[in-house]
Scaffold this motif. Structure first.
Motif, PDB file in Angstrom:
ATOM      1  N   THR A 122       0.824  -1.212   0.000  1.00 24.63           N
ATOM      2  CA  THR A 122       0.000   0.000   0.000  1.00 24.63           C
ATOM      3  C   THR A 122       0.860   1.264   0.000  1.00 24.63           C
ATOM      4  O   THR A 122       0.380   2.349   0.332  1.00 24.63           O
ATOM      5  N   ALA A 123       2.130   1.127  -0.353  1.00 25.50           N
ATOM      6  CA  ALA A 123       3.033   2.283  -0.371  1.00 25.50           C
ATOM      7  C   ALA A 123       2.692   3.192  -1.547  1.00 25.50           C
ATOM      8  O   ALA A 123       2.287   2.722  -2.616  1.00 25.50           O
ATOM      9  N   PRO A 124       2.850   4.502  -1.388  1.00 26.16           N
ATOM     10  CA  PRO A 124       2.632   5.413  -2.520  1.00 26.16           C
ATOM     11  C   PRO A 124       3.706   5.222  -3.575  1.00 26.16           C
ATOM     12  O   PRO A 124       4.798   4.725  -3.304  1.00 26.16           O
ATOM     13  N   GLY A 135       2.376  23.353  -6.955  1.00 24.64           N
ATOM     14  CA  GLY A 135       3.327  22.406  -6.400  1.00 24.64           C
ATOM     15  C   GLY A 135       4.164  23.065  -5.312  1.00 24.64           C
ATOM     16  O   GLY A 135       3.844  24.142  -4.807  1.00 24.64           O
ATOM     17  N   ASP A 136       5.250  22.418  -4.945  1.00 24.95           N
ATOM     18  CA  ASP A 136       6.150  22.965  -3.932  1.00 24.95           C
ATOM     19  C   ASP A 136       6.940  24.144  -4.491  1.00 24.95           C
ATOM     20  O   ASP A 136       7.146  24.266  -5.707  1.00 24.95           O
ATOM     21  N   LEU A 137       7.417  24.988  -3.581  1.00 23.67           N
ATOM     22  CA  LEU A 137       8.227  26.153  -3.956  1.00 23.67           C
ATOM     23  C   LEU A 137       9.683  25.903  -3.576  1.00 23.67           C
ATOM     24  O   LEU A 137       9.964  25.312  -2.520  1.00 23.67           O
ATOM     25  N   ARG A 138      10.591  26.344  -4.430  1.00 28.36           N
ATOM     26  CA  ARG A 138      12.021  26.189  -4.140  1.00 28.36           C
ATOM     27  C   ARG A 138      12.734  27.541  -4.283  1.00 28.36           C
ATOM     28  O   ARG A 138      12.567  28.252  -5.285  1.00 28.36           O
ATOM     29  N   PHE A 139      13.552  27.858  -3.267  1.00 28.08           N
ATOM     30  CA  PHE A 139      14.390  29.052  -3.310  1.00 28.08           C
ATOM     31  C   PHE A 139      15.846  28.613  -3.270  1.00 28.08           C
ATOM     32  O   PHE A 139      16.247  27.827  -2.408  1.00 28.08           O
ATOM     33  N   PRO A 179       6.893  23.141   1.384  1.00 31.38           N
ATOM     34  CA  PRO A 179       5.711  22.345   0.994  1.00 31.38           C
ATOM     35  C   PRO A 179       4.482  23.223   0.767  1.00 31.38           C
ATOM     36  O   PRO A 179       3.528  23.225   1.550  1.00 31.38           O
ATOM     37  N   THR A 180       4.506  23.960  -0.337  1.00 30.68           N
ATOM     38  CA  THR A 180       3.404  24.873  -0.657  1.00 30.68           C
ATOM     39  C   THR A 180       2.330  24.219  -1.514  1.00 30.68           C
ATOM     40  O   THR A 180       1.378  24.901  -1.923  1.00 30.68           O
ATOM     41  N   ALA A 181       2.472  22.932  -1.829  1.00 26.45           N
ATOM     42  CA  ALA A 181       1.520  22.259  -2.716  1.00 26.45           C
ATOM     43  C   ALA A 181       0.099  22.400  -2.183  1.00 26.45           C
ATOM     44  O   ALA A 181      -0.171  22.137  -1.011  1.00 26.45           O
ATOM     45  N   ALA A 182      -0.794  22.804  -3.067  1.00 26.65           N
ATOM     46  CA  ALA A 182      -2.193  22.987  -2.690  1.00 26.65           C
ATOM     47  C   ALA A 182      -3.066  22.747  -3.915  1.00 26.65           C
ATOM     48  O   ALA A 182      -2.751  23.215  -5.016  1.00 26.65           O
ATOM     49  N   ASP A 208      -2.877  11.660  -4.869  1.00 28.50           N
ATOM     50  CA  ASP A 208      -1.523  11.988  -4.428  1.00 28.50           C
ATOM     51  C   ASP A 208      -1.380  13.491  -4.324  1.00 28.50           C
ATOM     52  O   ASP A 208      -2.174  14.261  -4.880  1.00 28.50           O
ATOM     53  N   ASP A 209      -0.341  13.889  -3.635  1.00 27.72           N
ATOM     54  CA  ASP A 209      -0.054  15.294  -3.416  1.00 27.72           C
ATOM     55  C   ASP A 209       0.625  15.876  -4.654  1.00 27.72           C
ATOM     56  O   ASP A 209       1.278  15.156  -5.423  1.00 27.72           O
ATOM     57  N   LEU A 210       0.492  17.181  -4.842  1.00 28.43           N
ATOM     58  CA  LEU A 210       1.143  17.853  -5.970  1.00 28.43           C
ATOM     59  C   LEU A 210       2.599  18.194  -5.676  1.00 28.43           C
ATOM     60  O   LEU A 210       3.291  18.713  -6.549  1.00 28.43           O
TER      61      LEU A 210
END
Length: 536
Positions: free
Chosen positions: A76-78, A258-262, A285-288, A341-343
């Motif tokens: 059941t792993a993603p 999705g997530d943000l990267r700096f 983790p800005t995914a929404a 799943d998450d973005l």
């Protein structure tokens, strides 16, 4: 978007047995030739279970109890997937002059065969169509039914003649082999937005994707044709109705950020023919999700059904509808585990860095490399975990007992086990993702306004570790099967670009693509992207 390659697979699963969706229609037809179990003239009162003393011993005699000791879910792993931010197409050389750079990369990415469990790119890595112990237990039960006229008549009474006739003609292994090649296909389409500024030796970069994620069950054409020849499609449902059902139960999609990267980089070496950058970055983790269920559905709140075999046996006409409702609920739980799943990186913060050499051989050719590493911090997340059978509990029961009270408790025990087998529950677990490493090597070519690239990318992510809260700890929970294994991927990439230069700004457009040439525990995917940039 077409989902016709799903039609027969869905019909088979939803029926609650491995056959076409109308195979249980015997319930709607009166058939005086079917035997009837006599339990006396008194009406059945609520809570009573008079059939249990007949049905449970019959199941035990047929060997069906062994089926309940098996696990339906193999894992059941993603799925292991690369964050959009980590795709090799975006790892461009850092700018060398004091300018602002703004870009948008419009992309389409597709994975045809997702990897469920280690090295298993089909549905066998998720559910037990390749579990030989489970298949053998089912087949042994079917054989025993055919050899025992009393049990066979009992099956006729409750499920109708079509199931028995079907199983007499076909082995369960034969049916499972047709469904086993099914897998999950994934699509991602959207845009990555970035802005970069270079001042002297320092460079700052921020980027975030906005995209659509979609997953669906998929069979290739050859496997679909085999399935169609084995299970003729029912005329009772139109293709539009089947496709609508597919979108509701085996297609999941969402749209959002999705997530943000700096990134902050410093140029350690600046020579005429070579530069070397050292960079650090963090991933937030800005995914929404802005919208779910655009062409499919969302399964985040997939409910767990109730099953009372005692009440069901007291109401024979309701069995067909209950089997079908369980089949639909099973599809929804399967989709909740593997489709939703998450973005981003499932709400984990990331911290990492990279080194980047750039060497110019002449005015036309450069070598560029980037060695990248990222550590993910632990975070709590929802994870579905299957539960193994309690063999001691099975061994302590007398399934051959005809005592009504004993048989009724046995039937309740089997009802609960069916729910455990088909519907793994979710737990809030502590997840420590594996660290991530990437190495990119590419050659860059320039002539006039044109440029091109050709490269290879290697990516690795370590296995994750999950810990279940003490309050939910149960030695029967298959926690290891809910943990994602380590994964690797090698990709080839290439691209062609054009730059229009003016006195105040440069306009850049390029077409790039990549494709997987080696994969381990991650799907084989490909990407195509149109990049637009402005430098001033």
């Amino acid at each position: 978007m077409q989902y016709r390659n799903l039609f027969l697979f869905i019909g088979i699963v939803v029926s609650g047995s491995v056959m076409q969706a109308d195979v249980l229609d015997d319930f709607n037809d009166s058939d005086d030739s079917l035997p009837v179990i006599e339990i006396g003239a008194d009406p059945i009162r609520e809570g009573e279970c008079p059939f249990a003393s007949v049905v449970v011993p019959a199941l035990d005699e047929a060997g069906a109890i062994e089926i309940f000791k098996q696990n339906v879910y193999v894992g059941t792993a993603p799925f292991a997937v690369r964050n959009v931010l980590d795709w090799p197409l975006w790892q461009r050389p850092l700018p060398q002059i004091n300018r602002w750079n703004m870009g948008v990369d419009i992309f389409y990415n597709q994975t045809n065969r997702s990897v469920f469990a280690p090295c298993l790119p089909d549905i066998c890595g998720g559910i037990g169509f390749c579990n030989q112990d489970l298949l053998a237990a089912i087949q042994n039960t079917a054989n025993n039914i055919f050899d025992n006229p009393a049990i066979k008549d009992l099956i006729y009474t409750y499920l109708g003649g079509s199931i028995v006739n079907f199983l007499e003609k076909h082995s369960i292994q034969e049916v499972a082999a047709l469904i086993a090649p099914a897998t999950i296909q994934q699509r991602r389409a959207g845009a990555l937005f970035s802005i970069t500024e270079n001042r002297d030796r320092w460079t700052g970069d921020i980027r975030i994707p906005l995209y659509w994620l979609e997953r669906n069950i998929w069979l290739d054409q050859a496997d679909k044709e085999k399935l169609e020849s084995f299970f003729p499609k029912s005329d009772s449902l139109s293709e539009a109705e089947i496709e609508d059902f597919a979108r509701s139960h085996v297609v999941s999609d969402r749209y959002g950020l999705g997530d943000l990267r700096f990134t902050l980089a410093y140029q350690l070496i600046d020579r005429q023919n070579a530069t070397f950058h050292l960079a650090g970055f963090f991933t937030a983790p800005t995914a929404a999700s802005f919208q779910r269920g655009i062409v499919g559905s969302s399964f985040e709140c997939s409910p767990e059904p109730e099953l009372d075999l005692c009440a069901l046996l007291n109401n024979i006409p309701a069995i067909k509808d209950k089997i079908r409702s369980l089949g639909v609920a099973f599809l929804d739980r399967f989709s909740a585990i593997f489709m939703d799943d998450d973005l981003g990186d499932r709400k984990h913060w990331g911290l990492g860095g990279f080194v980047e050499p750039l060497v110019s051989f002449n005015d036309y050719m450069q070598w560029h490399a980037r060695l990248f590493a990222q550590y993910y911090f632990s975070h709590a997340q929802k994870r579905y975990i299957a539960k193994a059978a309690d063999i001691n509990a099975f061994n302590s029961r007398d399934f051959m007992s005809t005592n009504l009270d004993v048989a009724a408790t046995n039937l309740t025990f089997l009802s609960n086990r069916i729910i455990e087998m088909l519907f793994p529950r979710h737990y809030l677990v502590h997840v420590k993702p594996g660290s991530e490493v990437m190495l990119l090597n590419e050659f860059l070519f320039k002539w006039g306004h044109w440029d091109a690239l050709l490269g290879v990318d290697w990516w690795h992510k370590g296995a994750e570790h999950i810990a279940i809260p003490t309050a939910a700890d149960d030695y029967l929970l298959l926690v290891r099967d809910a943990s994602r294994a380590g994964s690797q991927q090698i990709k080839l990439l290439g691209g062609l670009g054009y730059t229009h230069r003016t006195t105040t700004a440069d306009w850049v457009v390029s077409l790039k693509g990549d494709g997987t040439v080696y994969n381990k525990n991650i799907g084989k995917d490909w990407t195509i992207a149109l990049s637009l940039g402005l430098c001033w």
